[in-house]
Motif scaffolding. Structure first.
Motif, PDB file in Angstrom:
ATOM      1  N   HIS A 114       1.846  -3.531  -1.020  1.00 13.49           N
ATOM      2  CA  HIS A 114       2.443  -2.645  -2.020  1.00 13.49           C
ATOM      3  C   HIS A 114       3.189  -1.507  -1.302  1.00 13.49           C
ATOM      4  O   HIS A 114       2.645  -0.929  -0.360  1.00 13.49           O
ATOM      5  CB  HIS A 114       1.356  -2.075  -2.939  1.00 13.49           C
ATOM      6  N   PRO A 115       4.397  -1.175  -1.754  1.00 14.46           N
ATOM      7  CA  PRO A 115       5.184  -0.170  -1.035  1.00 14.46           C
ATOM      8  C   PRO A 115       4.854   1.274  -1.405  1.00 14.46           C
ATOM      9  O   PRO A 115       5.744   2.043  -1.798  1.00 14.46           O
ATOM     10  CB  PRO A 115       6.625  -0.541  -1.398  1.00 14.46           C
ATOM     11  N   CYS A 140       3.156   2.126   3.030  1.00  7.15           N
ATOM     12  CA  CYS A 140       2.822   0.831   2.441  1.00  7.15           C
ATOM     13  C   CYS A 140       1.350   0.524   2.680  1.00  7.15           C
ATOM     14  O   CYS A 140       0.724   1.094   3.577  1.00  7.15           O
ATOM     15  CB  CYS A 140       3.713  -0.272   2.990  1.00  7.15           C
ATOM     16  N   GLN A 157      -3.021   0.699   5.998  1.00  6.51           N
ATOM     17  CA  GLN A 157      -1.870   1.429   5.453  1.00  6.51           C
ATOM     18  C   GLN A 157      -1.002   1.939   6.590  1.00  6.51           C
ATOM     19  O   GLN A 157      -1.503   2.169   7.688  1.00  6.51           O
ATOM     20  CB  GLN A 157      -2.345   2.648   4.652  1.00  6.51           C
ATOM     21  N   ILE A 175      10.493   1.623   4.492  1.00  7.52           N
ATOM     22  CA  ILE A 175       9.125   1.134   4.269  1.00  7.52           C
ATOM     23  C   ILE A 175       9.037  -0.372   4.538  1.00  7.52           C
ATOM     24  O   ILE A 175       8.071  -0.855   5.120  1.00  7.52           O
ATOM     25  CB  ILE A 175       8.625   1.512   2.855  1.00  7.52           C
ATOM     26  N   GLU A 179       6.418  -2.683   6.469  1.00  6.36           N
ATOM     27  CA  GLU A 179       5.662  -3.743   5.790  1.00  6.36           C
ATOM     28  C   GLU A 179       5.587  -4.994   6.659  1.00  6.36           C
ATOM     29  O   GLU A 179       4.548  -5.650   6.750  1.00  6.36           O
ATOM     30  CB  GLU A 179       6.325  -4.102   4.453  1.00  6.36           C
TER      31      GLU A 179
END
Ligand code: GRF
Length: 193
Positions: A114-115, A140, A157, A175, A179
Motif C-alpha cells: 500500500h502506498p 509504503c 515500511q 514511492i 515499493e
C-alpha cells in the motif's frame, strides 16, 4: 510467518489491475536463487492491464476474472489457484476487495503493498490526502491481508520525505521506486529469512 514448502519455492500468484511494475520487480526477485517464492500465476480483474504484458514476457500463466459477480469470480479463482498449486498470494496494485471468505482460505498467506505509511491513509487516493494534510513524510507498507481494508499485520515500511512543491504524480513516482525494493524485502521477512 509464511511456512516455507521445504526446498522448493512457494508457488505464488500475483494479483494486479494496472501497470504491474510491482509485478515486474517481484518476478525479477523470484528468479533469484535466494527467493523463497516462484511466481507461477498472474491474476488480473482487467483484461487491459498493462501488467499482463509482463506475464507474457516472462512466460507466466495468466488469467483474467472480471469480478463483476464477485462470489462467482472468487469461486472460479479458488479453483484456478488450487489447480495451479498456489500457496501464496501477493496483491500488487489489485483494485478489488477480496471477501472475508476468500481471505480465510489463504489465511496468513496473502500480502499486499500500500502506498502510504499505514495505519495512516488506508484506501484510495492516499497521495492526495497526504499532500492535503501537509504531511512531512509518506511512504509504503507491505502487510498481511485480513478482512479489514489495509489493516493486517505490518511486515515492513519505507519512509520517504515529501519535497517542497511535491505533486501527487511526483510523490507516487518516488514511492513506487521504494515499493519495488520493499516488496521483495518484506517477502524475505515474512519467510523469516
Ligand atoms: C502501487 O503504488 C501500489 O502500492 C498501489 O497501486 C500501485 C500499483 O502500481 N496499490 P503497479 O501496478 O505495481 O505499477
Amino acid at each position: 510467518m509464511v511456512p516455507s514448502t521445504g526446498c522448493n519455492k512457494t508457488r505464488t500468484a500475483v494479483f494486479i489491475s494496472g501497470t504491474g511494475t510491482n509485478l515486474k520487480s517481484l518476478i525479477k526477485f523470484s528468479r533469484n536463487a535466494k527467493s523463497p517464492i516462484s511466481i507461477d500465476l498472474v491474476i488480473s480483474n482487467n483484461s487491459k492491464a498493462k501488467g499482463l504484458d509482463y506475464a507474457k514476457k516472462f512466460k507466466i500463466k495468466k488469467k483474467v476474472l472480471n469480478f463483476k459477480k464477485k462470489k462467482l469470480s472468487e469461486e472460479k479463482l479458488l479453483s484456478i489457484l488450487k489447480i495451479n498449486n498456489i500457496n501464496m498470494i501477493c496483491l500488487a496494485g489489485f483494485m478489488k476487495i477480496l471477501s472475508g471468505n476468500f481471505i480465510k482460505k489463504f489465511k496468513g498467506k496473502i500480502l499486499n503493498i500500500h502506498p502510504s505509511l499505514l495505519p495512516k491513509y488506508k484506501g484510495l487516493n492516499s497521495h492526495k490526502r497526504v499532500l492535503n494534510n501537509k504531511e512531512k513524510y509518506s511512504g509504503c507498507t507491505v502487510h498481511f491481508v485480513n478482512a479489514r481494508l489495509d489493516s493486517g499485520k505490518i511486515i515492513l515500511q519505507k519512509k520517504v520525505k515529501i519535497s517542497k512543491n511535491e505533486t501527487e504524480t511526483s510523490l507516487a513516482k518516488k514511492i513506487l521506486v521504494q515499493e519495488h525494493k520493499l516488496y521483495p524485502k518484506a517477502i524475505l521477512k515474512a519467510f523469516n529469512l
